[in-house]
Write a protein that holds these residues in place. Structure first.
Motif, PDB file in Angstrom:
ATOM      1  N   GLY A 177       0.826  -1.194   0.000  1.00  0.00           N
ATOM      2  CA  GLY A 177       0.000   0.000   0.000  1.00  0.00           C
ATOM      3  C   GLY A 177       0.864   1.250   0.000  1.00  0.00           C
ATOM      4  N   LYS A 278      -4.759  -4.291   0.704  1.00  0.00           N
ATOM      5  CA  LYS A 278      -3.991  -3.058   0.483  1.00  0.00           C
ATOM      6  C   LYS A 278      -4.641  -1.877   1.192  1.00  0.00           C
ATOM      7  N   CYS A 306       3.423  -1.126   3.495  1.00  0.00           N
ATOM      8  CA  CYS A 306       3.346   0.093   2.675  1.00  0.00           C
ATOM      9  C   CYS A 306       4.704   0.617   2.227  1.00  0.00           C
TER      10      CYS A 306
END
Length: 325
Positions: A177, A278, A306
């Motif tokens: 992400g 995500k 992320c």
């Protein structure tokens, strides 16, 4: 002669023939009158059907085909008349379908397939659908126009802008992400929402948006209802794509979030971590400071989940600041 009102034409004719009391001449007279009445009814009915078809520019439909589809024609025409009296608002028209009479000359068949409202343009329909979609994502009106097209990157944030846009355009290929961090008003939420909307537009993924303080307040209001509390939390935990805005904000003690807030946010993020869902996040805390505020366990998971994108632009909100005396 027996009373024959309320019975079909065929029954009336049969009653006349089987009447043992009436004379032959009376039967012939009654039979003749019933046939005349029947022919007149058919003529009147045929005329009304022909008139409807003429209004709908379907003069080419043969009379026998029209008569065979009498009920279909009348029902379709009544629905069309209702459509004419509608307000045709995009929100209503999105779920409104109108029958349209269609004649297949080769097969000599008449049909009435349903079509979307003809009085609302494609653009209006798409706009209504978009508004509904944005509401379903829990995206407030203030952020609904935040796109890549209207983001104005500086020389520093150009690279972040390009990275985020490329991430959204190739969303199915992404394994991680995005985590935007920087000072207040630098454009973190704008890029997060732009990424969300681009993914939603291209891939129609189930997506949600939450602001951390609001999310925590909503959960607190559900303390007394364990079932609704869990349903509310699960909705965000299971969203295919989730934007978490203002991570690190909330009730604090000595600069760190309370234990309940930490546990709640850990539950949300850890679920998404374990299920490879995500997530896009924003925070004004850089990773080292976030550990103190949020806890090492949560931040450790975010580091694996992320890519961290730092935006160093000044507060754009202050550009519109003015004092009127």
């Amino acid at each position: 002669m027996p009373t024959t009102s309320g019975v079909s034409s065929a029954s009336r004719l049969l009653n006349i023939i089987q009447d043992d009391v009436a004379s032959k001449s009376e039967k012939e007279e009654a039979f003749s009158e019933e046939l005349s009445r029947l022919k007149h009814a058919q003529k009147t009915q045929g005329s009304s059907i022909e008139l409807i078809l003429r209004k709908l520019h379907l003069d080419e439909v043969p009379k026998e085909v029209a008569m065979a589809h009498d009920l279909l024609i009348r029902q379709a025409y009544e629905e069309m008349k209702k459509c004419q009296g509608c307000t045709h608002s995009p929100k209503k028209a999105k779920t409104c379908y109108v029958p349209t009479l269609y004649y297949d000359a080769e097969r000599r068949e008449l049909s009435a397939p349903l079509q979307s409202c003809p009085f609302v343009s494609k653009h209006e329909r798409e706009s209504a659908e978009l508004e509904e979609s944005l509401s379903e994502m829990l995206l407030s009106p203030h952020f609904r126009n935040r796109t890549f097209d209207n983001f104005r990157p500086s020389a520093q944030s150009q690279r972040i802008y390009t990275y985020a846009k490329n991430w959204a355009m190739h969303y199915p290929e992404q394994e991680r992400g995005l985590f935007f961090f920087g000072s207040y008003g630098c454009g973190k939420t704008h890029l997060a929402v732009a990424s969300l909307l681009e993914v939603r537009r291209r891939y129609e993924k189930d997506a949600l948006f939450l602001v951390v303080p609001t999310f925590l307040q909503e959960l607190k209001s559900l303390f007394q209802d364990g079932k609704r509390f869990q349903e509310h939390l699960t909705r965000y935990q299971c969203a295919t794509l989730l934007v978490i805005d203002d991570l690190g904000e909330g009730q604090k003690v000595n600069g760190t979030l309370t234990s309940w807030v930490k546990e709640t946010l850990f539950s949300l993020i850890n679920y998404r971590y374990e299920h490879d869902l995500k997530t896009i996040l924003t925070s004004h805390y850089p990773p080292p400071e976030l550990e103190h505020v949020l806890g090492m366990a949560t931040v450790s998971r975010l580091c694996e989940m992320c890519d961290f994108l730092e935006i160093d632009d000044p507060d754009y909100r202050k550009r519109s600041f003015r004092i009127i005396k």
